[in-house]
Write a protein that holds these residues in place. Structure first.
Motif, mmCIF file in Angstrom:
data_model
loop_
_atom_site.group_PDB
_atom_site.id
_atom_site.type_symbol
_atom_site.label_atom_id
_atom_site.label_comp_id
_atom_site.label_asym_id
_atom_site.label_seq_id
_atom_site.Cartn_x
_atom_site.Cartn_y
_atom_site.Cartn_z
ATOM 1 N N VAL A 127 0.859 -1.190 0.000
ATOM 2 C CA VAL A 127 0.000 0.000 0.000
ATOM 3 C C VAL A 127 0.889 1.232 0.000
ATOM 4 C CG1 VAL A 127 -1.749 1.309 1.279
ATOM 5 C CG2 VAL A 127 -1.893 -1.192 1.155
ATOM 6 N N SER A 128 0.775 2.015 -1.060
ATOM 7 C CA SER A 128 1.620 3.203 -1.192
ATOM 8 C C SER A 128 1.006 4.430 -0.531
ATOM 9 C CB SER A 128 1.906 3.492 -2.668
ATOM 10 O OG SER A 128 0.700 3.683 -3.382
ATOM 11 N N ARG A 129 -0.321 4.454 -0.442
ATOM 12 C CA ARG A 129 -1.000 5.566 0.236
ATOM 13 C C ARG A 129 -2.461 5.220 0.449
ATOM 14 N NH1 ARG A 129 -1.031 9.358 -5.076
ATOM 15 N NH2 ARG A 129 -3.043 8.699 -5.775
ATOM 16 N N THR A 130 -3.101 5.995 1.295
ATOM 17 C CA THR A 130 -4.519 5.826 1.586
ATOM 18 C C THR A 130 -5.208 7.149 1.292
ATOM 19 O OG1 THR A 130 -3.990 4.246 3.333
ATOM 20 C CG2 THR A 130 -6.179 5.214 3.387
ATOM 21 N N VAL A 131 -6.358 7.067 0.630
ATOM 22 C CA VAL A 131 -7.123 8.273 0.310
ATOM 23 C C VAL A 131 -8.562 8.084 0.769
ATOM 24 C CG1 VAL A 131 -5.707 8.850 -1.711
ATOM 25 C CG2 VAL A 131 -7.778 7.483 -2.017
ATOM 26 N N GLY A 132 -9.251 9.208 0.945
ATOM 27 C CA GLY A 132 -10.681 9.180 1.202
ATOM 28 C C GLY A 132 -11.414 9.158 -0.132
ATOM 29 N N LEU A 133 -12.729 9.145 -0.072
ATOM 30 C CA LEU A 133 -13.509 9.130 -1.319
ATOM 31 C C LEU A 133 -13.208 10.330 -2.202
ATOM 32 C CD1 LEU A 133 -17.007 7.812 -0.211
ATOM 33 C CD2 LEU A 133 -15.341 6.695 -1.684
ATOM 34 N N VAL A 139 -6.757 9.288 -8.138
ATOM 35 C CA VAL A 139 -6.133 7.963 -8.251
ATOM 36 C C VAL A 139 -6.447 7.358 -9.615
ATOM 37 C CG1 VAL A 139 -6.176 5.591 -7.361
ATOM 38 C CG2 VAL A 139 -6.084 7.530 -5.772
ATOM 39 N N LEU A 140 -7.686 7.441 -10.042
ATOM 40 C CA LEU A 140 -8.067 6.906 -11.355
ATOM 41 C C LEU A 140 -7.334 7.626 -12.487
ATOM 42 C CD1 LEU A 140 -11.893 6.372 -10.800
ATOM 43 C CD2 LEU A 140 -10.105 4.620 -10.893
ATOM 44 N N GLU A 141 -7.166 8.925 -12.347
ATOM 45 C CA GLU A 141 -6.410 9.678 -13.351
ATOM 46 C C GLU A 141 -4.954 9.230 -13.381
ATOM 47 O OE1 GLU A 141 -7.190 13.660 -12.085
ATOM 48 O OE2 GLU A 141 -9.115 13.759 -13.149
ATOM 49 N N THR A 149 2.557 3.726 -8.203
ATOM 50 C CA THR A 149 3.060 2.389 -7.888
ATOM 51 C C THR A 149 2.348 1.908 -6.646
ATOM 52 O OG1 THR A 149 4.867 3.324 -6.586
ATOM 53 C CG2 THR A 149 5.366 2.744 -8.860
ATOM 54 N N GLY A 150 2.339 0.615 -6.469
ATOM 55 C CA GLY A 150 1.715 0.043 -5.294
ATOM 56 C C GLY A 150 0.206 0.114 -5.352
ATOM 57 N N ILE A 151 -0.380 -0.129 -4.214
ATOM 58 C CA ILE A 151 -1.829 -0.166 -4.088
ATOM 59 C C ILE A 151 -2.271 1.082 -3.333
ATOM 60 C CG2 ILE A 151 -3.758 -1.402 -3.037
ATOM 61 C CD1 ILE A 151 -1.962 -3.947 -3.276
ATOM 62 N N VAL A 152 -3.317 1.716 -3.829
ATOM 63 C CA VAL A 152 -3.904 2.846 -3.122
ATOM 64 C C VAL A 152 -5.173 2.337 -2.443
ATOM 65 C CG1 VAL A 152 -4.933 5.134 -3.302
ATOM 66 C CG2 VAL A 152 -2.986 4.513 -4.752
#
Length: 160
Positions: A127-133, A139-141, A149-152
Motif C-alpha cells: 500500500v503506497s497511500r490511503t485516500v478518502g472518497l 487515483v483513477l487519473e 506504484t503500489g496499491i492505493v
C-alpha cells in the motif's frame, strides 16, 4: 523475485526494491528478456504481467524457460484494445502455458488470510497511500497515466 517494471516508470524500480525484489532489471537500460534468461540461466519458470501493455506482456512470455508458465493479470489499455501479439512459435516450441487471472477465487481467501496471520504474506507492504472518497478521481487519473506504484487503499472514514 525478478521485477520487469514498466519501462517508463522510474519510481517502479524503487518500489520493487522496497517490496523485496532480489534483482531489478531496468528495461530501458538493457534487454529485459536477455537479462532474465541470463540471470535465471535459461529463463524463468513463471512470469507475471500485471501491467497489461503489449511490451511487458511479450517480454514476460519471452523470458520464460521451456515449459514455463505466464500469468496475465494486467488488463490491456485502449491502445491494445484487448489484443497483444504473442510469439506463438516460441510458445509452441517451448511448450509454454499461459494463464489469465482476475482477482482471487473466493475459496482461496482462507489460505490467503492464514498466510497474512502467519506473516508469510504482507499485502499492507504494497500500500503506497490511503485516500478518502474525495481522492478517488485523482487515483483513477494517475492509473490512466501509469503514474503510480503500489496499491492505493480507499478509507471510507477519512474526512474530505
Amino acid at each position: 523475485m525478478v521485477c520487469l517494471p514498466c519501462p517508463f516508470l522510474d519510481h517502479a524500480l524503487e518500489a520493487a526494491r522496497k517490496a523485496g525484489a532480489e534483482h531489478i532489471i531496468d528495461a530501458r537500460a538493457q534487454d529485459p528478456v536477455e537479462a532474465i534468461r541470463e540471470l535465471t540461466k535459461g529463463g524463468a519458470p513463471v512470469s507475471i504481467d500485471a501491467l497489461g501493455i503489449a511490451e511487458t506482456c511479450v517480454n514476460s512470455v519471452r523470458s520464460l524457460r521451456k515449459r514455463g508458465r505466464h500469468v496475465q493479470i494486467g488488463h490491456t489499455t485502449r491502445a491494445e484494445a484487448g489484443y497483444v501479439p504473442l510469439p506463438i512459435d516460441e510458445i509452441l516450441l517451448n511448450e509454454l502455458e499461459l494463464y489469465g487471472a482476475f482477482g482471487i477465487q473466493g475459496q482461496r481467501y482462507g489460505t490467503m488470510l492464514a498466510m497474512c496471520e502467519a506473516g508469510t504474506l504482507d499485502p499492507g507492504a504494497l500500500v503506497s497511500r490511503t485516500v478518502g472518497l474525495d481522492g478517488v478521481t485523482g487515483v483513477l487519473e494517475d492509473m490512466g497515466r501509469y503514474d503510480m506504484t503500489g496499491i492505493v487503499a480507499i478509507d471510507f472514514k477519512l474526512d474530505a
